[in-house]
Design a protein around this motif. Sequence first.
Motif, PDB file in Angstrom:
ATOM      1  N   PRO A  76       0.828  -1.208   0.000  1.00 44.13           N
ATOM      2  CA  PRO A  76       0.000   0.000   0.000  1.00 44.13           C
ATOM      3  C   PRO A  76       0.862   1.257   0.000  1.00 44.13           C
ATOM      4  CG  PRO A  76       0.125  -0.901   2.213  1.00 44.13           C
ATOM      5  CD  PRO A  76       0.832  -1.879   1.313  1.00 44.13           C
ATOM      6  N   SER A  77       0.216   2.391  -0.205  1.00 48.01           N
ATOM      7  CA  SER A  77       0.938   3.666  -0.151  1.00 48.01           C
ATOM      8  C   SER A  77       1.605   3.827   1.206  1.00 48.01           C
ATOM      9  CB  SER A  77      -0.041   4.831  -0.391  1.00 48.01           C
ATOM     10  OG  SER A  77      -0.605   4.744  -1.673  1.00 48.01           O
ATOM     11  N   GLY A  78       2.849   4.297   1.178  1.00 47.34           N
ATOM     12  CA  GLY A  78       3.561   4.530   2.432  1.00 47.34           C
ATOM     13  C   GLY A  78       4.310   3.338   2.977  1.00 47.34           C
ATOM     14  N   CYS A  79       4.322   2.211   2.247  1.00 48.69           N
ATOM     15  CA  CYS A  79       4.989   1.002   2.772  1.00 48.69           C
ATOM     16  C   CYS A  79       6.500   1.032   2.526  1.00 48.69           C
ATOM     17  CB  CYS A  79       4.385  -0.258   2.173  1.00 48.69           C
ATOM     18  SG  CYS A  79       4.815  -0.537   0.441  1.00 48.69           S
ATOM     19  N   GLY A  80       6.980   1.939   1.669  1.00 52.09           N
ATOM     20  CA  GLY A  80       8.412   2.070   1.432  1.00 52.09           C
ATOM     21  C   GLY A  80       8.897   1.545   0.096  1.00 52.09           C
ATOM     22  N   LYS A  81       7.986   1.062  -0.756  1.00 49.06           N
ATOM     23  CA  LYS A  81       8.412   0.427  -2.013  1.00 49.06           C
ATOM     24  C   LYS A  81       9.071   1.428  -2.969  1.00 49.06           C
ATOM     25  CE  LYS A  81       3.674   0.599  -3.834  1.00 49.06           C
ATOM     26  NZ  LYS A  81       3.117   1.406  -2.729  1.00 49.06           N
ATOM     27  N   THR A  82       8.469   2.615  -3.112  1.00 47.98           N
ATOM     28  CA  THR A  82       9.055   3.621  -4.002  1.00 47.98           C
ATOM     29  C   THR A  82      10.360   4.165  -3.428  1.00 47.98           C
ATOM     30  OG1 THR A  82       6.931   4.252  -4.979  1.00 47.98           O
ATOM     31  CG2 THR A  82       8.684   5.884  -5.071  1.00 47.98           C
ATOM     32  N   THR A  83      10.417   4.292  -2.109  1.00 44.65           N
ATOM     33  CA  THR A  83      11.664   4.743  -1.469  1.00 44.65           C
ATOM     34  C   THR A  83      12.795   3.773  -1.771  1.00 44.65           C
ATOM     35  OG1 THR A  83      10.424   5.805   0.325  1.00 44.65           O
ATOM     36  CG2 THR A  83      12.742   5.311   0.740  1.00 44.65           C
ATOM     37  N   LEU A  84      12.512   2.474  -1.707  1.00 47.73           N
ATOM     38  CA  LEU A  84      13.539   1.468  -2.004  1.00 47.73           C
ATOM     39  C   LEU A  84      13.975   1.572  -3.469  1.00 47.73           C
ATOM     40  CD1 LEU A  84      15.112  -0.914  -0.778  1.00 47.73           C
ATOM     41  CD2 LEU A  84      13.299  -2.428  -1.597  1.00 47.73           C
ATOM     42  N   LEU A  85      13.016   1.783  -4.358  1.00 50.70           N
ATOM     43  CA  LEU A  85      13.333   1.921  -5.790  1.00 50.70           C
ATOM     44  C   LEU A  85      14.207   3.156  -6.031  1.00 50.70           C
ATOM     45  CD1 LEU A  85      12.298   0.352  -8.439  1.00 50.70           C
ATOM     46  CD2 LEU A  85      10.985   2.434  -8.852  1.00 50.70           C
ATOM     47  N   ARG A  86      13.887   4.247  -5.358  1.00 48.56           N
ATOM     48  CA  ARG A  86      14.642   5.489  -5.551  1.00 48.56           C
ATOM     49  C   ARG A  86      16.057   5.379  -4.977  1.00 48.56           C
ATOM     50  NH1 ARG A  86      11.898   9.881  -7.207  1.00 48.56           N
ATOM     51  NH2 ARG A  86      13.213  11.327  -6.033  1.00 48.56           N
ATOM     52  N   ILE A  87      16.215   4.590  -3.912  1.00 50.40           N
ATOM     53  CA  ILE A  87      17.561   4.344  -3.377  1.00 50.40           C
ATOM     54  C   ILE A  87      18.380   3.552  -4.392  1.00 50.40           C
ATOM     55  CG2 ILE A  87      18.837   3.030  -1.623  1.00 50.40           C
ATOM     56  CD1 ILE A  87      16.691   3.940   0.395  1.00 50.40           C
ATOM     57  N   LEU A  88      17.750   2.563  -5.021  1.00 51.92           N
ATOM     58  CA  LEU A  88      18.444   1.784  -6.047  1.00 51.92           C
ATOM     59  C   LEU A  88      18.811   2.667  -7.241  1.00 51.92           C
ATOM     60  CD1 LEU A  88      19.456  -0.852  -7.315  1.00 51.92           C
ATOM     61  CD2 LEU A  88      17.095  -1.338  -8.018  1.00 51.92           C
ATOM     62  N   GLY A  89      17.898   3.574  -7.611  1.00 53.24           N
ATOM     63  CA  GLY A  89      18.149   4.444  -8.754  1.00 53.24           C
ATOM     64  C   GLY A  89      19.158   5.539  -8.475  1.00 53.24           C
ATOM     65  N   GLY A  90      19.487   5.753  -7.198  1.00 53.52           N
ATOM     66  CA  GLY A  90      20.446   6.791  -6.848  1.00 53.52           C
ATOM     67  C   GLY A  90      19.821   8.144  -6.594  1.00 53.52           C
ATOM     68  N   PHE A  91      18.485   8.211  -6.555  1.00 52.02           N
ATOM     69  CA  PHE A  91      17.797   9.485  -6.319  1.00 52.02           C
ATOM     70  C   PHE A  91      17.686   9.802  -4.831  1.00 52.02           C
ATOM     71  CE2 PHE A  91      15.960   7.539 -10.203  1.00 52.02           C
ATOM     72  CZ  PHE A  91      16.508   8.420 -11.125  1.00 52.02           C
ATOM     73  N   LEU A  92      17.871   8.785  -3.982  1.00 48.87           N
ATOM     74  CA  LEU A  92      17.903   8.951  -2.532  1.00 48.87           C
ATOM     75  C   LEU A  92      19.090   8.179  -1.977  1.00 48.87           C
ATOM     76  CD1 LEU A  92      14.175   8.364  -1.407  1.00 48.87           C
ATOM     77  CD2 LEU A  92      15.408  10.545  -1.363  1.00 48.87           C
ATOM     78  N   ASP A  93      19.628   8.658  -0.864  1.00 51.16           N
ATOM     79  CA  ASP A  93      20.680   7.927  -0.159  1.00 51.16           C
ATOM     80  C   ASP A  93      20.064   7.186   1.018  1.00 51.16           C
ATOM     81  OD1 ASP A  93      22.751   8.842  -1.801  1.00 51.16           O
ATOM     82  OD2 ASP A  93      22.973  10.687  -0.623  1.00 51.16           O
ATOM     83  N   ALA A  94      20.495   5.941   1.218  1.00 46.41           N
ATOM     84  CA  ALA A  94      20.043   5.186   2.387  1.00 46.41           C
ATOM     85  C   ALA A  94      20.682   5.767   3.641  1.00 46.41           C
ATOM     86  CB  ALA A  94      20.408   3.714   2.238  1.00 46.41           C
TER      87      ALA A  94
END
Length: 525
Positions: free
Chosen positions: A40-58
């Motif tokens: 569901p929304s807010g579960c962290g799936k897009t955040t994980l994808l963006r970390i893989l893509g380099g758009f966010l740092d873990a």
Amino acid sequence: MEKKKLIQFRNIVKDFDGQIVLKGINLDIYENEFVTLLGPSGCGKTTLLRILGGFLDATEGSVIFDGEDISKLPPYKRELNTVFQKYALFPHMSVYQNIAFGLKIKKVSKDVIEQKVMKMLKLIGLEGYENKNVTLLSGGQQQRVAIARALVNEPKVLLLDEPLGALDLKLRKEMQYELKRIQQEVGITFIFVTHDQEEALTMSDKIVVMKDGEIQQVGSPQDIYNEPENKYVANFIGESNILSGIMLEDYKVKFDDIVFDCVDFGFKEKEPVDIVIRPEDIDIVECNEGKLQGEVLSVLFKGVHYEVIVETVPGTTVKVKMHVIRNHDVASDDGKEKISANDFYVDIEDLKDLDDKEIVARADAQAWNPQADEYISINKIEYDLKEEIGEYPVTFSTANGTSIQRKIFVVNQTYVKNEKANEAVMAFNFFKTVDEIKESVALDTDLKTWANAQGWKLSDDEQSVDISVDYSFDVDDIKEGVYEIVFSTTGREFKIHTTDYVEEGKEVGLTFFPEDIHVMEKMSF
């Protein structure tokens, strides 16, 4: 041949301003897999994808790509491309120019660009569209162009962040199959983010089910659907009948006070478990042929099947009267104190447990300073209760002598017994003021408290049963009077998908095989 690990997430934690969005994610993704991050929304799936893509740092952890830690690499140095829900196409460019854009940036020769772009147009089924402006394309066509623009750069991984969300239902279904075809044809890893279970089941080689920043289960669509690891996964993937039960021993599970054979093992003896039975795995038969019996509550035609709701165990209901009375505060002579309380009912069997604190709570007694708007302690409670049915006065007083007198009604309260459900429910009539009801911030909970509503198992009166509350009054328009409040337990209802029509109100039997019973560990919260 063993598949090669392409991506490894190792203990990925992401913190946004003190809120932990990812809680130590560990996940392996292999070459040429179609992997879906589902939740569901807010579960962290897009955040994980963006970390893989380099758009966010873990915040913590590392991302290993093809054996190399890429956690510190910028996006343009990673061998992957992303397709977003909003396709981000260049409106002033043609289809050809959009697809060719990345190659031109890399200064690839013109003839190679033409070969690659034309190959992509053929792959996405848009041959002959190369000179069209992208703003004149349909949503599905624009999405294909965005995919082609990403694939033409020959990444090892394509990231897709809910790319079908903007499409209508028919086109979305068509694109599910199209995406899977493209992935198989180009032979690279696709990582797809969605909250749509049907998309995940249709396209994926592997599904990663997420909840609140944690992975709940990883497996093939068949594993996730047929063998969910917990109640959350079972509910999120497909439709389910979820039941609470007891795993008596290997291959024996008990629910609804009946012991059933199953195919599960490895649980502790008499371990509380959750059980899922899918609607399509239950057959409706004659009463005497069923493992369970019940009444058909509703029949809904869904196009390819009927959705039938059968109640096998009725819920238990008790009705009480809520006496809404006018506000009746008592004020001290100097106006510096006010005190209020209500009459209340108590079962004669509960008198032995009734102490001062319980009496204050049941009467909702309170005192306060109206000028300072501060509570004042009630330090004296006077009453003389006998173990006899009747009315007894109770007086509440403050240290300064401000007092109010109310009544305790001692009754022999009956309770509603439901042998079939192995439960009983009891609740009391009660008195409340208009203001007390309007000021409640959790009315359902307060109604249960005011009525001292409770449910328990007949076989074990220490085991409580959940109760819901129902009422018809409008809180904002409540007036003095008597209102009916209904407290109920939930009956056991089974949802069945069948191609055979059955009449509402009919008594039927339900049957299923041991392999249709899927036993899961209880979720901890």
